[in-house]
Design a protein around this motif. Structure first.
Motif, mmCIF file in Angstrom:
data_model
loop_
_atom_site.group_PDB
_atom_site.id
_atom_site.type_symbol
_atom_site.label_atom_id
_atom_site.label_comp_id
_atom_site.label_asym_id
_atom_site.label_seq_id
_atom_site.Cartn_x
_atom_site.Cartn_y
_atom_site.Cartn_z
ATOM 1 N N TYR A 2 -35.808 22.036 30.024
ATOM 2 C CA TYR A 2 -34.681 21.852 29.116
ATOM 3 C C TYR A 2 -33.755 20.745 29.635
ATOM 4 O O TYR A 2 -33.682 20.474 30.837
ATOM 5 N N GLU A 3 -33.021 20.158 28.715
ATOM 6 C CA GLU A 3 -32.035 19.157 29.104
ATOM 7 C C GLU A 3 -30.794 19.832 29.687
ATOM 8 O O GLU A 3 -30.218 19.370 30.669
ATOM 9 N N VAL A 5 -28.893 23.732 30.661
ATOM 10 C CA VAL A 5 -28.845 25.189 30.740
ATOM 11 C C VAL A 5 -27.379 25.607 30.600
ATOM 12 O O VAL A 5 -26.492 25.052 31.255
ATOM 13 N N PHE A 34 -31.934 22.867 24.924
ATOM 14 C CA PHE A 34 -31.081 23.665 25.806
ATOM 15 C C PHE A 34 -31.481 25.135 25.802
ATOM 16 O O PHE A 34 -32.045 25.650 24.846
ATOM 17 N N SER A 82 -33.314 28.454 36.882
ATOM 18 C CA SER A 82 -33.409 27.580 35.715
ATOM 19 C C SER A 82 -33.887 26.192 36.105
ATOM 20 O O SER A 82 -33.722 25.763 37.250
ATOM 21 N N ALA A 84 -33.395 22.365 34.532
ATOM 22 C CA ALA A 84 -32.738 21.533 33.528
ATOM 23 C C ALA A 84 -32.127 20.319 34.212
ATOM 24 O O ALA A 84 -32.028 20.261 35.436
#
Length: 227
Positions: A2-3, A5, A34, A82, A84
């Motif tokens: 994802y770009e 979080v 996101f 995560s 990102a």
């Protein structure tokens, strides 16, 4: 990957969480870019119903703590689990403009790592102005993130926050202020003059307990923080 979080920690604030998630479900940033990660820090509370409501509209993940571990430890759980480019914290009792994620992420995309061209424009985080709102979302006042700092609503690059070893878990209060202090010793943050964040004022705000706030202000070595 994802770009962005979006980190949300929820402790006895379930009644506000629906409004928070609703604001994230209508972002102008494509939802595939996101992820929303919620940590439930209250073992006696069940958030499954709200999370399931938003699953068709968000990439959303729920982490349930087996015991209350506090805000900084919960935030670090999200950071460490995560993947990102950017990280932003939105408090469970707050909400954001529909353009919040798009504008902040595009700013960093345009300015991050530009040191090789001009060090003046190399930013590793961006904050925005905010409205204070009441229980029903009525606007009370507008505030500058630069002049009246709040720990939420700041988008960081993952590299910068990782290099700082995430949140200091010794700060059970003012964890964001401690991170801010450490961040500014190494990196630059831009303060965007756009009120994209909604900071809710209510009787259960964490900062209402002035004795605990003062204890951690003293720990920071600061005389006063505004919010």
């Amino acid at each position: 990957m994802y770009e962005v979080v979006v980190a949300i920690c929820c402790y006895k604030q379930k009644h506000w969480l629906h409004r928070c998630l609703r604001s994230l479900s209508v972002q102008t940033l494509n939802k595939d870019k996101f992820e929303v990660v919620i940590v439930n820090d209250d073992p006696n509370e069940n958030l499954d119903d709200i999370v399931n409501t938003f699953k068709p509209h968000l990439n959303i993940r729920l982490i349930n703590n087996k015991k209350n571990i506090g805000l900084p430890s919960s935030l670090n759980k999200i950071l460490k689990s995560s993947i990102a480019r950017y990280f932003v914290r939105v408090d469970s009792d707050d909400y954001v403009s529909s353009h919040f994620l798009y504008i902040l992420s595009k700013f960093l995309e345009s300015n991050m790592g530009s040191r090789r061209f001009n060090e003046e424009f190399d930013y590793q985080a961006v904050a925005c102005d905010y409205f204070k709102v009441n229980d029903t979302g009525g606007v009370l006042s507008r505030h500058s993130s630069e002049e009246e700092f709040v720990a939420c609503g700041i988008m960081y690059t993952y590299e910068s926050i990782s290099n700082l070893n995430f949140y200091n878990e010794d700060f059970k209060m003012r964890e964001g202020h401690d991170l801010h202090n450490r961040f500014l010793k190494k990196y630059k943050m831009y303060n965007l003059k756009m009120p994209l964040y909604r900071y809710r004022i209510h009787q259960n705000n964490r900062t209402n307990d002035k004795s605990i706030v003062q204890e951690f202000d003293d720990k920071l070595g600061e005389n006063k923080w505004n919010v």
